[in-house]
Every structure is written in C-alpha cells, then in structure tokens.
Design a protein around this motif. Sequence first.
Motif, PDB file in Angstrom:
ATOM      1  N   MET A 141       0.827  -1.207   0.000  1.00 33.17           N
ATOM      2  CA  MET A 141       0.000   0.000   0.000  1.00 33.17           C
ATOM      3  C   MET A 141       0.862   1.258   0.000  1.00 33.17           C
ATOM      4  O   MET A 141       1.975   1.255   0.525  1.00 33.17           O
ATOM      5  CB  MET A 141      -0.923   0.006   1.229  1.00 33.17           C
ATOM      6  N   LYS A 142       0.338   2.306  -0.563  1.00 35.30           N
ATOM      7  CA  LYS A 142       1.051   3.594  -0.600  1.00 35.30           C
ATOM      8  C   LYS A 142       0.355   4.578   0.325  1.00 35.30           C
ATOM      9  O   LYS A 142      -0.874   4.735   0.283  1.00 35.30           O
ATOM     10  CB  LYS A 142       1.081   4.134  -2.025  1.00 35.30           C
ATOM     11  N   ASN A 143       1.150   5.233   1.198  1.00 31.99           N
ATOM     12  CA  ASN A 143       0.546   6.206   2.119  1.00 31.99           C
ATOM     13  C   ASN A 143       0.575   7.609   1.529  1.00 31.99           C
ATOM     14  O   ASN A 143       1.113   7.842   0.435  1.00 31.99           O
ATOM     15  CB  ASN A 143       1.227   6.175   3.484  1.00 31.99           C
ATOM     16  N   LYS A 144       0.012   8.581   2.243  1.00 37.54           N
ATOM     17  CA  LYS A 144      -0.096   9.949   1.737  1.00 37.54           C
ATOM     18  C   LYS A 144       1.249  10.636   1.589  1.00 37.54           C
ATOM     19  O   LYS A 144       1.412  11.576   0.825  1.00 37.54           O
ATOM     20  CB  LYS A 144      -0.995  10.773   2.675  1.00 37.54           C
ATOM     21  N   GLN A 145       2.232  10.190   2.362  1.00 40.41           N
ATOM     22  CA  GLN A 145       3.568  10.798   2.310  1.00 40.41           C
ATOM     23  C   GLN A 145       4.409  10.242   1.152  1.00 40.41           C
ATOM     24  O   GLN A 145       5.552  10.649   0.947  1.00 40.41           O
ATOM     25  CB  GLN A 145       4.317  10.579   3.620  1.00 40.41           C
ATOM     26  N   PHE A 153       5.599   3.490   1.555  1.00 39.92           N
ATOM     27  CA  PHE A 153       4.854   2.250   1.378  1.00 39.92           C
ATOM     28  C   PHE A 153       4.740   1.497   2.698  1.00 39.92           C
ATOM     29  O   PHE A 153       5.590   1.626   3.569  1.00 39.92           O
ATOM     30  CB  PHE A 153       5.553   1.353   0.340  1.00 39.92           C
ATOM     31  N   TYR A 154       3.672   0.740   2.824  1.00 44.41           N
ATOM     32  CA  TYR A 154       3.518  -0.145   3.962  1.00 44.41           C
ATOM     33  C   TYR A 154       2.805  -1.405   3.472  1.00 44.41           C
ATOM     34  O   TYR A 154       2.309  -1.455   2.339  1.00 44.41           O
ATOM     35  CB  TYR A 154       2.734   0.524   5.099  1.00 44.41           C
ATOM     36  N   GLU A 187      -0.056  -4.610   4.325  1.00 44.93           N
ATOM     37  CA  GLU A 187      -1.152  -5.090   5.145  1.00 44.93           C
ATOM     38  C   GLU A 187      -1.586  -6.465   4.666  1.00 44.93           C
ATOM     39  O   GLU A 187      -1.441  -6.809   3.490  1.00 44.93           O
ATOM     40  CB  GLU A 187      -2.330  -4.121   5.105  1.00 44.93           C
ATOM     41  N   GLU A 233       0.663  -6.705  11.256  1.00 40.62           N
ATOM     42  CA  GLU A 233       1.073  -5.675  10.285  1.00 40.62           C
ATOM     43  C   GLU A 233       1.952  -4.620  10.936  1.00 40.62           C
ATOM     44  O   GLU A 233       2.986  -4.211  10.385  1.00 40.62           O
ATOM     45  CB  GLU A 233      -0.170  -5.021   9.663  1.00 40.62           C
TER      46      GLU A 233
END
Length: 488
Positions: free
Chosen positions: A371-375, A378-379, A381, A411
């Motif tokens: 997943m890609k975060n707003k900043q 990546f993370y 899940e 996670e």
Amino acid sequence: MRTKNLPPYAPTLIESTRAIGYSLETAVADIIDNSIAANAKDVIINFFPIDDAYITILDNGKGMTEEEIDVAMQYGSKNPIEERSEKDLGRFGLGLKTASLSQCRCLTVISKQGRYIVGRQWDIDHVSEVGDWSLNVLEEEDIWCIPQIDKLVKNESGTLVVWQKLDRLKAGEFNFELSLGRNIDHVRDHLSLVYHRYLAGESGITKLKISINGENIKGIDPFLSEKSVQVMDDETLVIHGNKILVRPYVLPHISNLSSGEIKLLGGKDGLRKQQGFYIYRNKRLLVWGTWFRMMRKGDLSKLARIRVDIPNTLDHLWTLDIKKSSASPPAEVKKNLEVIINQIAERSKRTWTFRGKKEVSDTETHVWNRMKNKQGGFYYEVNREHPLVQQIIKAYPDIEVSLNALLQQIEMGLPLNQLYVDLNNDEQIINDNEQSDGEIVKSLQEMITMCADKQEKCNLLDAIACIDPYSSHLDIVEKLKEEILKND
C-alpha cells in the motif's frame, strides 16, 4: 638554447617508486604477467618465512638472453605507447622492478635458455651505497647461491624471480611467519580471480597452472557462467578500429546458490560490493566490482555483472595505471555501456525480487498487499480478501473482530528493518526453501478441515489454486479435489 642532461638520482628514484602502492598480491600478479608473456605453462610460487626469508616465482617460459635480461631489468625499458604483441600484459616497462622492490630490497632475476643461464640483481642497499644505477651481474658462483636455483636448472628454459630482504612485509609484524601465512591466503584468492580464464584454459589462450608452496590454485569464475543467465547477446563496440567485447550476466538468486558459491562470488566484501563491470585486458582481469560512477551500487542490482574484454592497444584510452589495478573507460565507451547497464540492472532487480513478482500480478492472490501512504511511502497489510482469511471468518464468525485485531498487530509488528538487513547479508532465508509435494498435500488437508461439506472444500481449493506456492502444484490440488468428490 642549451640542454643539460639530468638523469634521476638512482637511490632516490628507486626508494620513491617503492611507494607506488602495490600490495603483495598485485605485485605477485605483475610478475606472473611476464610469465604469461613468455609463454609459460607453469608458475611455481614459494614463500620461505624462516631466517633469511624469501619469495620465489619460477616459470617454465622461453627465458631470456643476456641482452633481454638487461632490458627487462632496466627502468622504463618500454615506451607505453609502443605497439605490443597480443600476449603482452605489460605497458610501462616498470612492472618487474617496481612490483618486486615494493616488497623487498633485493631483486634477483635468473633466466635459462638451454644450457645458458644469466642472472641480474637490483640491491637497493648497494645502489644507495654507490649512488648510481649499479646493476649486479651475477657470475656462475653467485647464481648457485640463489634460492630455488636447482628447480630452474631442471627446466629446459624459464625464469626465476627472487625477492629477498623483505623489509616491507616484515615492518610492524611481531610474528612474520604467521602474518606471511595470512598474506599467502590473500595472494591465492587474488590470483584465483585475476587469472581464472587462464587457469580454466579458455579457448584461445594457453592453459596456465599456478601453485603456491606446492598447492595448485583453482580459478574462481566471478560470473558462475554455468548457472547464471546471460541476459543479452554479446555486444561488440568498435573504438578506433579496435574491438571491445561486452557480455552481461545476472547471477542466480541466492536461494539457488550454495553457501560455498555465495562465498566465492562475494568474497570477503559480499555480493553487493562485487557487482558491476569486470574489465579484462587480454583475458587478464584488471578491475572489477565498479560501475565507474555510471550507476550507484544497490541491493537490487547486486546480481548484475558485466564482462568487458579490451585489447592492450587501447591502454591509453582506459588510463591504465602502472599496477594494472585501476582503469577508467573513455567517454565513447561509457555512452554505449550506459544502455547495457540500464537493461541488466532491471533484470537483476527482477531476479532478486522474484518472490515479490507475484505481488504485482493480477493472476495471483497474495497474502500481503503493498500500500502507498499519503507521504509517498509504502507499507504492507494482510489481504483481508484472502480465501483462507474469508474461510476462517465464515467458519468462526464470532472471532472476526479478534482476528482483525490480531492481523493489525502482525502488520504493525512487521520487522521491515531486520528483514532488510537479513536480505542484504547474502545469506539464504528459510522462506526461500521450496516445499516438497508431501508438505503441500499436508498443508492443503489442514486447510480444508474447517470446511463443512465437499462443495465448500472444493470451492476453497479452487480459490487456493491462485495462491503461491499452490499455483505451482495444480496437479496436487486437482488430485485432492478428485479424492474429495469420490470419497464424500
């Protein structure tokens, strides 16, 4: 205008050239280059660390005459811009002297052709005493006092190089015998790599045998050619009418390498530092493990290695140094190599992340979602739509909340930093091990135990068939389905 002859002061120049920067292994290699140029098939190296310690390098090449040995012992005996034979691995006419005297204060060279034996000697202490370029010409009685001379005499022809007064090697050492043993290991590793194509007897060159203290050296192929992938066809670059041959390789993923192969390919510095170009001059390795600042060394490109063969006619363009341990490609070569770099680096990345390739494939169901975060970071899940997660919730609806809480903790606790360290240690991780057919069957049987009926079991198996590693064992999945339909 007048001219004045100002020859260099011998003691000062000889002492100065000792500091060019040779290591013991590069110095020994420089002597072996001369043996190869003399068509030698055997090179015998002996280290004697006791009492009047010495190092000898004996070959069975064509040997030298009186005139030839004088030229060989002369400083700057050849012009670096002169045209040379294809077998010539020298350039400046300094290697024999500078390499040898970087390690010792007394260099003796004795050469034999048939019944004739000639000997010359540079003794720095003698040169300093007389203050001139005073080369010792050895008489017969002098020659017979030199270590290992009996082995040279047995050859029809050849040359014996002897290093004595090993002041540089003894400096700062409390136990010279022990330290020399460690140095021998470095020399062995260096020669195994630098001359691996000669040791293997590659087509077009005479096979070379090198031994150290009676133990034969085995070549180290830095490309592991038998297992690696040659990702592109050979490419020939023509520079000033001379051909440069480029051959890219991508090493196998670490999971497909033995611990011994990983050690050989990575050496003491690891795979990451050994990536890049491997420059060969007349099939002798000069420089390796560098991208020449055309690309940064990265973990995803560490399986990429490019073999580049250059002729000695292009030495001046590659700015080859005296030690033959440093070279830089000319601009016209760099331009062509950059295209190759981009392609092989991408292939290395795909090989290194082969387990991750399914994470971006629409034909596979994955345990983890990237997943890609707003900043912009990546993370990861756990995929809540994964068939096994859905089957557990369906079979035990009361635990859905607790299951989600557990997955969130997993996670959040994912040890990404430690995983990064482990993956970059050039060590196999257990996740890379393939599962046997028996383990696959047992795993599938355990999964379907939570299903209520045969239709639910078959539906679960159909969903699992899209999951790695079961997608690679579809025959087992189908066989298990047939047994369920037949038995229930």
